[in-house]
Design a protein around this motif. Structure first.
Motif, short mmCIF file in Angstrom:
data_model
loop_
_atom_site.label_atom_id
_atom_site.label_comp_id
_atom_site.label_asym_id
_atom_site.label_seq_id
_atom_site.Cartn_x
_atom_site.Cartn_y
_atom_site.Cartn_z
N UNK A 1 43.19 2.20 54.45
CA UNK A 1 44.86 2.22 54.17
C UNK A 1 45.91 1.83 55.63
N UNK A 2 46.75 1.16 54.96
CA UNK A 2 47.35 2.18 55.98
C UNK A 2 49.05 2.24 55.61
N UNK A 3 49.68 3.12 55.57
CA UNK A 3 51.20 3.63 54.80
C UNK A 3 52.33 3.22 55.58
N UNK A 4 52.66 2.42 55.43
CA UNK A 4 54.01 2.16 55.99
C UNK A 4 54.58 1.18 54.89
N UNK A 5 56.23 1.10 55.10
CA UNK A 5 57.66 0.71 54.77
C UNK A 5 57.45 -0.64 54.95
N UNK A 6 57.11 -1.29 53.56
CA UNK A 6 57.42 -2.55 53.58
C UNK A 6 58.16 -3.47 52.96
N UNK A 7 59.29 -3.68 53.11
CA UNK A 7 60.38 -4.61 52.52
C UNK A 7 60.67 -5.19 53.02
N UNK A 8 61.02 -6.00 51.10
CA UNK A 8 60.79 -8.30 51.45
C UNK A 8 62.17 -8.19 51.14
N UNK A 9 63.55 -8.33 52.05
CA UNK A 9 64.66 -9.06 51.31
C UNK A 9 64.88 -10.38 50.69
N UNK A 10 65.18 -10.16 49.69
CA UNK A 10 65.36 -11.29 48.86
C UNK A 10 66.77 -12.03 48.40
N UNK A 11 67.69 -12.45 47.51
CA UNK A 11 68.53 -12.35 47.95
C UNK A 11 68.11 -14.21 45.95
N UNK A 12 70.04 -13.92 45.85
CA UNK A 12 70.44 -14.43 44.31
C UNK A 12 70.32 -15.89 44.66
N UNK A 105 49.44 -8.98 59.35
CA UNK A 105 48.01 -7.95 59.84
C UNK A 105 48.96 -7.38 61.19
N UNK A 106 48.49 -9.01 62.30
CA UNK A 106 49.23 -8.44 63.84
C UNK A 106 50.60 -8.23 64.09
N UNK A 107 51.28 -8.15 63.14
CA UNK A 107 52.69 -7.09 63.17
C UNK A 107 52.82 -6.02 63.26
N UNK A 108 51.91 -5.70 61.91
CA UNK A 108 51.98 -4.23 61.49
C UNK A 108 51.37 -2.74 62.70
N UNK A 109 50.26 -3.53 63.54
CA UNK A 109 49.82 -3.01 64.33
C UNK A 109 50.12 -2.17 65.11
N UNK A 110 50.72 -0.71 65.05
CA UNK A 110 51.37 0.28 65.89
C UNK A 110 52.18 0.45 65.51
N UNK A 111 53.21 0.06 64.10
CA UNK A 111 54.33 0.24 63.08
C UNK A 111 54.35 0.94 62.44
N UNK A 112 55.83 2.00 61.99
CA UNK A 112 55.75 2.62 60.63
C UNK A 112 56.17 1.68 59.85
#
Length: 373
Positions: A1-12, A105-112
């Motif tokens: 389990x990895x804690x990370x701030x994971x935000x998806x930017x959508x729009x109308x 998965x590759x992108x979040x390695x070592x990221x917060x």
């Protein structure tokens, strides 16, 4: 389990300001010492990167923030010409989902944190089984919806988009209302904030409409419309804030000029060409300074006027097309932020810093991503 701030930017809808928000949020996260990644799982507009077609926004973020070492993972799926038709005839849902998950998965390695930018509204991409709602659910993201100025219609569209995210059990973090007329800012913040609160949705920010962000340069107009340069190559980076069709008499045209106007006129209208040049050359005490000229109809002025244009260094483009064809094309032109648009990038940073509650976003987006193995 990895804690990370994971935000998806959508729009109308498209062109609501997702890239502007992504640029500003990425910078704000950096300023909070948060190691951040970016991806746009499904891209529609692409640029060539080696032999690859890479989403424009992924390329932009990679260049601006020097995070493009994994550019292929930042843009795992691009939908080019004919892609949708081919997909319908031969669906590959599991393959696309795996490609997006593996890149994530590759992108979040070592990221917060990671900022994931969607394409258009919540349902865009459904035809290839990768709608914004589908992808946000796949990646375990929380969503920020970008809306635009207005009250009733904006809330209606927000709720319509939220319904699709709800169907996929994706939590909506909140809403940012973008492109609000400056004199309506406080009213929108108050009324829309209360309207969203009644629906159980947070208002994360209200951003004023800034003319700069929708203003292309003369060079960008030249590229998009495939125009030729007549003179003033050194000033093609001048910003264009308006386009004026100079089909009237000069004394009437003067009243329509404004700073940053691009004057569109037939190449044989020497009178209006001279008015534009005069505006460009005036320095102290000037009332306006136009951005440049487009000469239409395949016509160009005689040697003396041509020499004056070149001496003035005013940016001048020309086209075989008629005046109204060019004017209509510019009216419908949308120029996305490019890596050379340093002024726009700085403005995106300023807007998010001053008008969006980034601290609230960081606080409420703390959660655990399930293992995607």
């Amino acid at each position: 389990m990895k804690k990370i701030k994971n935000i998806f930017i959508s729009a109308i809808h498209q062109n609501a300001g997702k890239t502007t928000v992504s640029l500003g949020l990425f910078k704000s996260f950096q300023q909070h010492k948060i190691k951040t990644a970016f991806m746009k799982p499904v891209g529609q507009e692409t640029v060539s990167f080696g032999e690859q077609a890479i989403d424009k926004d992924s390329y932009l973020m990679g260049e601006v923030y020097h995070c493009g070492k994994r550019i292929n993972d930042m843009s795992p799926v691009t939908v080019g010409k004919g892609y949708t038709e081919r997909y319908i005839l031969s669906p590959q849902k599991e393959l696309l989902q795996k490609k997006i998950k593996d890149s994530f998965e590759r992108l979040i390695k070592g990221k917060n944190a990671i900022i994931v930018e969607g394409t258009g509204h919540a349902g865009v991409g459904s035809v290839i089984d990768c709608s914004n709602a589908d992808v946000a659910a796949l990646l375990g993201s929380k969503v920020i919806i970008i809306s635009q100025g207005g009250i009733g219609r904006s809330i209606d569209e927000i709720m319509l988009n939220k319904a699709l995210f709800d169907l996929r059990n994706v939590e909506v973090l909140g809403v940012i209302v973008n492109k609000v007329l400056p004199d309506k800012l406080e009213k929108i913040k108050n009324i829309v904030g209360k309207g969203l609160e009644r629906k159980g949705i947070r208002l994360l920010g209200v951003i004023p409409e800034i003319e700069l962000l929708s203003a292309p340069t003369v060079e960008q107009i030249r590229e998009r419309l495939d125009l030729k340069v007549f003179s003033g190559e050194e000033n093609l980076q001048t910003r264009v804030y308006d386009a004026i069709v100079a089909a009237m008499e000069p004394y009437n045209m003067i009243g329509h000029l404004r700073d940053g106007a691009l004057v569109i006129t037939s190449g044989d209208r020497v009178d209006n060409i001279l008015v534009a040049v005069s505006s460009y050359l005036l320095k102290e005490g000037r009332s306006v300074k136009v951005a440049g000229l487009i000469l239409t109809g395949g016509l160009t002025p005689g040697p003396k006027i041509a020499g004056l244009l070149k001496d003035s260094r005013i940016p001048v483009l020309y086209s075989e097309a008629d005046t109204y064809t060019i004017a209509a094309a510019i009216e419908n032109l949308t120029c996305k932020i490019q890596k050379t648009d340093r002024d726009k990038i700085r403005e995106a940073h300023r807007l998010i810093k001053n008008y969006v509650d980034v601290d609230m976003i960081l606080e409420i987006c703390k959660f655990v991503i399930k293992c995607l193995c």
